[in-house]
Design a protein around this motif. Sequence first.
Motif, PDB file in Angstrom:
ATOM      1  N   GLU A 106      36.305  50.626  53.386  1.00 33.07           N
ATOM      2  CA  GLU A 106      35.448  50.933  54.530  1.00 33.07           C
ATOM      3  C   GLU A 106      34.620  52.188  54.330  1.00 33.07           C
ATOM      4  N   THR A 107      34.887  52.917  53.237  1.00 27.46           N
ATOM      5  CA  THR A 107      34.178  54.169  52.962  1.00 27.46           C
ATOM      6  C   THR A 107      33.989  54.324  51.452  1.00 27.46           C
ATOM      7  N   PRO A 108      33.029  55.149  51.034  1.00 26.61           N
ATOM      8  CA  PRO A 108      32.891  55.448  49.606  1.00 26.61           C
ATOM      9  C   PRO A 108      34.158  56.083  49.030  1.00 26.61           C
ATOM     10  N   GLU A 109      34.865  56.859  49.836  1.00 29.68           N
ATOM     11  CA  GLU A 109      36.095  57.496  49.352  1.00 29.68           C
ATOM     12  C   GLU A 109      37.150  56.457  48.995  1.00 29.68           C
ATOM     13  N   GLN A 110      37.286  55.425  49.824  1.00 33.28           N
ATOM     14  CA  GLN A 110      38.245  54.365  49.528  1.00 33.28           C
ATOM     15  C   GLN A 110      37.818  53.577  48.293  1.00 33.28           C
ATOM     16  N   ALA A 111      36.516  53.368  48.139  1.00 34.81           N
ATOM     17  CA  ALA A 111      36.014  52.660  46.963  1.00 34.81           C
ATOM     18  C   ALA A 111      36.277  53.468  45.699  1.00 34.81           C
ATOM     19  N   LEU A 112      36.106  54.768  45.774  1.00 31.19           N
ATOM     20  CA  LEU A 112      36.371  55.637  44.625  1.00 31.19           C
ATOM     21  C   LEU A 112      37.845  55.598  44.252  1.00 31.19           C
ATOM     22  N   ALA A 113      38.713  55.647  45.253  1.00 36.58           N
ATOM     23  CA  ALA A 113      40.152  55.578  44.996  1.00 36.58           C
ATOM     24  C   ALA A 113      40.532  54.251  44.360  1.00 36.58           C
ATOM     25  N   ALA A 114      39.831  53.174  44.734  1.00 38.67           N
ATOM     26  CA  ALA A 114      40.136  51.840  44.211  1.00 38.67           C
ATOM     27  C   ALA A 114      39.765  51.691  42.742  1.00 38.67           C
ATOM     28  N   ASN A 115      39.016  52.646  42.184  1.00 37.35           N
ATOM     29  CA  ASN A 115      38.693  52.591  40.759  1.00 37.35           C
ATOM     30  C   ASN A 115      39.947  52.672  39.891  1.00 37.35           C
ATOM     31  N   LEU A 116      41.049  53.143  40.467  1.00 42.18           N
ATOM     32  CA  LEU A 116      42.311  53.213  39.744  1.00 42.18           C
ATOM     33  C   LEU A 116      42.974  51.843  39.622  1.00 42.18           C
ATOM     34  N   PHE A 117      42.505  50.875  40.396  1.00 35.28           N
ATOM     35  CA  PHE A 117      43.130  49.555  40.440  1.00 35.28           C
ATOM     36  C   PHE A 117      42.252  48.506  39.754  1.00 35.28           C
ATOM     37  N   ASP A 118      42.914  47.509  39.173  1.00 37.79           N
ATOM     38  CA  ASP A 118      42.189  46.404  38.558  1.00 37.79           C
ATOM     39  C   ASP A 118      42.028  45.255  39.542  1.00 37.79           C
ATOM     40  N   VAL A 119      41.482  45.571  40.714  1.00 43.60           N
ATOM     41  CA  VAL A 119      41.203  44.514  41.683  1.00 43.60           C
ATOM     42  C   VAL A 119      40.044  43.665  41.166  1.00 43.60           C
ATOM     43  N   ASP A 120      39.975  42.437  41.642  1.00 44.12           N
ATOM     44  CA  ASP A 120      38.914  41.549  41.184  1.00 44.12           C
ATOM     45  C   ASP A 120      37.604  41.802  41.910  1.00 44.12           C
ATOM     46  N   TYR A 121      37.702  42.298  43.122  1.00 41.38           N
ATOM     47  CA  TYR A 121      36.501  42.677  43.862  1.00 41.38           C
ATOM     48  C   TYR A 121      36.902  43.567  45.033  1.00 41.38           C
ATOM     49  N   GLU A 147      25.864  53.655  48.738  1.00 45.11           N
ATOM     50  CA  GLU A 147      26.763  54.752  48.381  1.00 45.11           C
ATOM     51  C   GLU A 147      28.006  54.250  47.666  1.00 45.11           C
ATOM     52  N   ILE A 148      28.531  53.134  48.111  1.00 45.37           N
ATOM     53  CA  ILE A 148      29.714  52.564  47.455  1.00 45.37           C
ATOM     54  C   ILE A 148      29.353  52.034  46.073  1.00 45.37           C
ATOM     55  N   ARG A 149      28.211  51.399  45.940  1.00 43.03           N
ATOM     56  CA  ARG A 149      27.774  50.906  44.626  1.00 43.03           C
ATOM     57  C   ARG A 149      27.683  52.061  43.631  1.00 43.03           C
ATOM     58  N   ALA A 150      27.285  53.224  44.113  1.00 45.58           N
ATOM     59  CA  ALA A 150      27.102  54.376  43.228  1.00 45.58           C
ATOM     60  C   ALA A 150      28.407  54.910  42.657  1.00 45.58           C
ATOM     61  N   VAL A 151      29.527  54.662  43.358  1.00 50.55           N
ATOM     62  CA  VAL A 151      30.797  55.248  42.914  1.00 50.55           C
ATOM     63  C   VAL A 151      31.802  54.218  42.420  1.00 50.55           C
ATOM     64  N   SER A 152      31.531  52.942  42.620  1.00 55.33           N
ATOM     65  CA  SER A 152      32.525  51.908  42.315  1.00 55.33           C
ATOM     66  C   SER A 152      32.260  51.232  40.983  1.00 55.33           C
ATOM     67  N   ARG A 153      33.348  50.865  40.294  1.00 52.62           N
ATOM     68  CA  ARG A 153      33.246  50.100  39.052  1.00 52.62           C
ATOM     69  C   ARG A 153      33.508  48.613  39.269  1.00 52.62           C
ATOM     70  N   HIS A 154      33.728  48.224  40.516  1.00 46.33           N
ATOM     71  CA  HIS A 154      34.148  46.863  40.813  1.00 46.33           C
ATOM     72  C   HIS A 154      33.011  45.986  41.325  1.00 46.33           C
ATOM     73  N   GLN A 155      33.259  44.681  41.307  1.00 47.85           N
ATOM     74  CA  GLN A 155      32.388  43.732  41.987  1.00 47.85           C
ATOM     75  C   GLN A 155      32.486  44.004  43.490  1.00 47.85           C
TER      76      GLN A 155
END
Length: 211
Positions: A106-121, A147-155
């Motif tokens: 729901e936030t860029p911060e949560q998306a950044l934290a999710a970079n630690l996980f191998d989620v599929d999207y 903003e989330i696209r800028a920090v996330s490595r996921h789909q």
Amino acid sequence: MNLHLVTDRSLTLGRPLLDIIRAAVAGGTSLVQLREKDCSTREFVELGQAVASLLQGYKIPLIINDRVDVALAIGAQGVHIGQSDMPYPQARAILGSQAIIGLSVETPEQALAANLFDVDYLGLSPVFATTTKMDLPPQLGLQGVQEIRAVSRHQLIAIGGINSDNAENVITAGAHGLAVVSAICAASDPKNAAMELCKKIAVAKAKAVAA
């Protein structure tokens, strides 16, 4: 996985859910997420088995919203979990490396934290205001998607108030795909609604490549 259908039986205008799903798949839906918040576990399992049987013939993945146990029981391809559901590491350990696991952010911060996980999207929620889910955080808007696209490595799969009028803008803002509820479930012609959304996604991606 360009277009996800997230189900809601309360929005089908009295039509059988399986008919809505069949039409959506015919229109280009690439994944179905079965979401049931108010039914018993037994009913959820029985409905899930019926949907899984339908989708097997189309080779379209079925994922279950929140309920890892239901996904296991019916042999679904995966789950979609939220920030307050079973943590991703435990869900992955239970379902295995081949399962599709999506995580709501729901936030860029949560998306950044999710970079630690191998989620599929990641499911970006909500992009716009919606009435299909209660107690949602403030809408992300197109800027939030960027903003989330800028920090996330996921789909990134965007959901919340998305329809054929704004779909292209959401993809242009940075989403890789879209998830919709009422735009298909409540459409008078679910197949045509899915086709239109797929067309919007394709147009936006083609423009991005050409730019």
